[in-house]
Scaffold this motif. Structure first.
Motif, PDB file in Angstrom:
ATOM      1  N   ASP A  38     -22.273  -6.840  33.024  1.00  0.00           N
ATOM      2  CA  ASP A  38     -21.552  -7.549  31.951  1.00  0.00           C
ATOM      3  C   ASP A  38     -20.938  -8.867  32.452  1.00  0.00           C
ATOM      4  O   ASP A  38     -21.011  -9.883  31.762  1.00  0.00           O
ATOM      5  CB  ASP A  38     -20.450  -6.660  31.354  1.00  0.00           C
ATOM      6  CG  ASP A  38     -21.011  -5.661  30.352  1.00  0.00           C
ATOM      7  OD1 ASP A  38     -22.200  -5.781  29.994  1.00  0.00           O
ATOM      8  OD2 ASP A  38     -20.263  -4.765  29.926  1.00  0.00           O
ATOM      9  N   ARG A  78     -25.736   8.997  23.003  1.00  0.00           N
ATOM     10  CA  ARG A  78     -26.106   8.624  24.376  1.00  0.00           C
ATOM     11  C   ARG A  78     -26.157   9.792  25.343  1.00  0.00           C
ATOM     12  O   ARG A  78     -26.446   9.589  26.526  1.00  0.00           O
ATOM     13  CB  ARG A  78     -25.104   7.599  24.912  1.00  0.00           C
ATOM     14  CG  ARG A  78     -25.168   6.307  24.169  1.00  0.00           C
ATOM     15  CD  ARG A  78     -24.242   5.295  24.772  1.00  0.00           C
ATOM     16  NE  ARG A  78     -24.294   4.046  24.030  1.00  0.00           N
ATOM     17  CZ  ARG A  78     -23.413   3.085  24.143  1.00  0.00           C
ATOM     18  NH1 ARG A  78     -22.396   3.222  24.968  1.00  0.00           N
ATOM     19  NH2 ARG A  78     -23.535   1.978  23.429  1.00  0.00           N
ATOM     20  N   ILE A  86     -18.157 -11.094  26.421  1.00  0.00           N
ATOM     21  CA  ILE A  86     -19.014 -10.123  25.729  1.00  0.00           C
ATOM     22  C   ILE A  86     -18.603 -10.038  24.255  1.00  0.00           C
ATOM     23  O   ILE A  86     -19.442 -10.019  23.358  1.00  0.00           O
ATOM     24  CB  ILE A  86     -18.915  -8.718  26.393  1.00  0.00           C
ATOM     25  CG1 ILE A  86     -19.360  -8.767  27.858  1.00  0.00           C
ATOM     26  CG2 ILE A  86     -19.695  -7.668  25.599  1.00  0.00           C
ATOM     27  CD1 ILE A  86     -20.810  -9.029  28.119  1.00  0.00           C
ATOM     28  N   PRO A 134     -16.289  -4.683  21.687  1.00  0.00           N
ATOM     29  CA  PRO A 134     -16.648  -4.980  20.290  1.00  0.00           C
ATOM     30  C   PRO A 134     -17.098  -3.751  19.501  1.00  0.00           C
ATOM     31  O   PRO A 134     -16.841  -3.673  18.299  1.00  0.00           O
ATOM     32  CB  PRO A 134     -17.783  -6.001  20.417  1.00  0.00           C
ATOM     33  CG  PRO A 134     -18.182  -6.030  21.836  1.00  0.00           C
ATOM     34  CD  PRO A 134     -17.044  -5.517  22.632  1.00  0.00           C
ATOM     35  N   LEU A 135     -17.733  -2.791  20.183  1.00  0.00           N
ATOM     36  CA  LEU A 135     -18.230  -1.622  19.441  1.00  0.00           C
ATOM     37  C   LEU A 135     -17.095  -0.739  18.921  1.00  0.00           C
ATOM     38  O   LEU A 135     -17.299   0.076  18.031  1.00  0.00           O
ATOM     39  CB  LEU A 135     -19.164  -0.776  20.318  1.00  0.00           C
ATOM     40  CG  LEU A 135     -20.500  -1.409  20.705  1.00  0.00           C
ATOM     41  CD1 LEU A 135     -21.312  -0.445  21.546  1.00  0.00           C
ATOM     42  CD2 LEU A 135     -21.296  -1.802  19.472  1.00  0.00           C
ATOM     43  N   LYS A 164     -16.392   2.202  35.468  1.00  0.00           N
ATOM     44  CA  LYS A 164     -17.576   1.780  36.246  1.00  0.00           C
ATOM     45  C   LYS A 164     -17.300   0.537  37.102  1.00  0.00           C
ATOM     46  O   LYS A 164     -17.691   0.485  38.263  1.00  0.00           O
ATOM     47  CB  LYS A 164     -18.764   1.502  35.300  1.00  0.00           C
ATOM     48  CG  LYS A 164     -19.178   2.717  34.475  1.00  0.00           C
ATOM     49  CD  LYS A 164     -20.290   2.395  33.495  1.00  0.00           C
ATOM     50  CE  LYS A 164     -19.938   1.405  32.407  1.00  0.00           C
ATOM     51  NZ  LYS A 164     -19.083   1.888  31.316  1.00  0.00           N
ATOM     52  N   PHE A 219     -27.284  -9.568  22.493  1.00  0.00           N
ATOM     53  CA  PHE A 219     -26.667  -9.058  23.720  1.00  0.00           C
ATOM     54  C   PHE A 219     -27.600  -8.084  24.443  1.00  0.00           C
ATOM     55  O   PHE A 219     -27.761  -8.144  25.665  1.00  0.00           O
ATOM     56  CB  PHE A 219     -25.328  -8.373  23.403  1.00  0.00           C
ATOM     57  CG  PHE A 219     -24.757  -7.618  24.571  1.00  0.00           C
ATOM     58  CD1 PHE A 219     -24.133  -8.286  25.616  1.00  0.00           C
ATOM     59  CD2 PHE A 219     -24.877  -6.227  24.658  1.00  0.00           C
ATOM     60  CE1 PHE A 219     -23.635  -7.595  26.723  1.00  0.00           C
ATOM     61  CE2 PHE A 219     -24.385  -5.530  25.760  1.00  0.00           C
ATOM     62  CZ  PHE A 219     -23.762  -6.217  26.784  1.00  0.00           C
ATOM     63  N   ARG A 220     -28.237  -7.185  23.692  1.00  0.00           N
ATOM     64  CA  ARG A 220     -29.115  -6.182  24.328  1.00  0.00           C
ATOM     65  C   ARG A 220     -30.302  -6.854  25.031  1.00  0.00           C
ATOM     66  O   ARG A 220     -30.766  -6.363  26.058  1.00  0.00           O
ATOM     67  CB  ARG A 220     -29.613  -5.158  23.308  1.00  0.00           C
ATOM     68  CG  ARG A 220     -28.525  -4.299  22.674  1.00  0.00           C
ATOM     69  CD  ARG A 220     -27.814  -3.398  23.662  1.00  0.00           C
ATOM     70  NE  ARG A 220     -26.653  -2.724  23.057  1.00  0.00           N
ATOM     71  CZ  ARG A 220     -25.636  -2.238  23.750  1.00  0.00           C
ATOM     72  NH1 ARG A 220     -25.589  -2.335  25.060  1.00  0.00           N
ATOM     73  NH2 ARG A 220     -24.634  -1.655  23.134  1.00  0.00           N
ATOM     74  N   PHE A 227     -19.906   5.875  29.683  1.00  0.00           N
ATOM     75  CA  PHE A 227     -19.263   5.308  28.496  1.00  0.00           C
ATOM     76  C   PHE A 227     -18.231   4.233  28.874  1.00  0.00           C
ATOM     77  O   PHE A 227     -17.730   4.194  29.993  1.00  0.00           O
ATOM     78  CB  PHE A 227     -18.570   6.436  27.723  1.00  0.00           C
ATOM     79  CG  PHE A 227     -18.517   6.205  26.238  1.00  0.00           C
ATOM     80  CD1 PHE A 227     -19.600   6.538  25.437  1.00  0.00           C
ATOM     81  CD2 PHE A 227     -17.400   5.628  25.655  1.00  0.00           C
ATOM     82  CE1 PHE A 227     -19.567   6.304  24.071  1.00  0.00           C
ATOM     83  CE2 PHE A 227     -17.362   5.393  24.287  1.00  0.00           C
ATOM     84  CZ  PHE A 227     -18.442   5.727  23.497  1.00  0.00           C
ATOM     85  N   MET A 228     -17.925   3.373  27.896  1.00  0.00           N
ATOM     86  CA  MET A 228     -16.842   2.400  28.063  1.00  0.00           C
ATOM     87  C   MET A 228     -15.575   3.149  28.506  1.00  0.00           C
ATOM     88  O   MET A 228     -15.309   4.249  28.015  1.00  0.00           O
ATOM     89  CB  MET A 228     -16.514   1.744  26.702  1.00  0.00           C
ATOM     90  CG  MET A 228     -17.620   0.908  26.130  1.00  0.00           C
ATOM     91  SD  MET A 228     -17.287   0.464  24.389  1.00  0.00           S
ATOM     92  CE  MET A 228     -18.322   1.623  23.507  1.00  0.00           C
ATOM     93  N   THR A 269     -23.168  -0.927  35.197  1.00  0.00           N
ATOM     94  CA  THR A 269     -23.854  -1.277  33.951  1.00  0.00           C
ATOM     95  C   THR A 269     -22.856  -1.248  32.796  1.00  0.00           C
ATOM     96  O   THR A 269     -21.817  -0.599  32.888  1.00  0.00           O
ATOM     97  CB  THR A 269     -24.976  -0.257  33.647  1.00  0.00           C
ATOM     98  OG1 THR A 269     -24.377   1.045  33.500  1.00  0.00           O
ATOM     99  CG2 THR A 269     -26.008  -0.215  34.754  1.00  0.00           C
ATOM    100  N   GLY A 270     -23.188  -1.907  31.696  1.00  0.00           N
ATOM    101  CA  GLY A 270     -22.413  -1.755  30.474  1.00  0.00           C
ATOM    102  C   GLY A 270     -22.762  -0.382  29.886  1.00  0.00           C
ATOM    103  O   GLY A 270     -23.860   0.143  30.141  1.00  0.00           O
ATOM    104  N   GLY A 271     -21.833   0.170  29.111  1.00  0.00           N
ATOM    105  CA  GLY A 271     -22.001   1.541  28.616  1.00  0.00           C
ATOM    106  C   GLY A 271     -23.288   1.832  27.862  1.00  0.00           C
ATOM    107  O   GLY A 271     -23.760   2.967  27.828  1.00  0.00           O
ATOM    108  N   GLY A 272     -23.892   0.790  27.254  1.00  0.00           N
ATOM    109  CA  GLY A 272     -25.076   1.043  26.435  1.00  0.00           C
ATOM    110  C   GLY A 272     -26.392   0.738  27.136  1.00  0.00           C
ATOM    111  O   GLY A 272     -27.469   0.979  26.581  1.00  0.00           O
TER     112      GLY A 272
END
Ligand code: S3P
Length: 172
Positions: free
Chosen positions: A33, A136, A44, A118-119, A14, A56-57, A9-10, A77-80
């Protein structure tokens, strides 16, 4: 094993953990990212705002493929990123996947000062964190090793991963 993949997660650390881990092992460090930001010439947050999440995805998916051609490496990696099963499959091939976790309370504390997520803008961030975490949980649980960073310093997290890495891959 050609690479270590850090997922989670954010606000689980990481990027900072990945950079130190890569230094300690002598692998190159790649942050998906940051690579996207460099390529787009945009943050981002601006990409999300101006082009939307699905744009973005798509970039993220392309970058996942690209970084897996570069080795040996530690990849943050980014969280998603691992929510997409295809990304997960690519990242796990020849990769040791390590998931960093933290409680929602700790994540809120670590992310609230920054506007770069942003999320988590708008709405109740705690509710959003809990909701996305549930969505997730399966993807994160697909990792090879998990570290709960809630009460740990960055050095301790790095040492914990290094210890298990050396035990599992003595001849990496
Ligand atoms: C995201 C996490 C961010 C970044 C983007 C989306 C996510 O990376 O990729 O804002 O979906 O969880 P960090 O996990 O490094 O904050």
């Amino acid at each position: 094993m050609k690479r270590i993949i850090l997922v989670g997660f954010m606000g689980t650390g990481k990027t900072v953990v990945g950079r130190r881990l890569a230094n300690a092992i002598g692998f190159r460090f790649l942050d998906i990212d940051s690579m996207i930001e460099k390529r787009e010439g945009s943050s981002i947050a601006s990409i999300f705002q101006e082009k939307g999440e699905s744009y973005f995805r798509n970039l993220e998916k392309k970058m996942v493929k690209e970084v897996c051609d570069l080795s040996p490496s530690v990849i943050a990696t980014g969280g998603g990123a691992v929510q997409d099963p295809e990304n997960r499959k690519i990242l796990k091939k020849d990769g040791w996947m390590v998931c960093l976790t933290a409680t929602p309370e700790k994540i809120l504390e670590r992310t609230k000062r920054k506007k770069s997520r942003p999320l988590l803008q708008g709405g109740d961030p705690m509710e959003t964190i809990k909701k996305i975490m549930i969505e997730r949980s399966e993807a994160y649980a697909d990792s090879d090793f998990m570290v709960d960073t809630t009460e740990m310093s960055v050095s301790k997290v790095v040492d914990t991963i290094l210890h298990v890495f050396k035990r599992n891959f003595p001849n990496h």
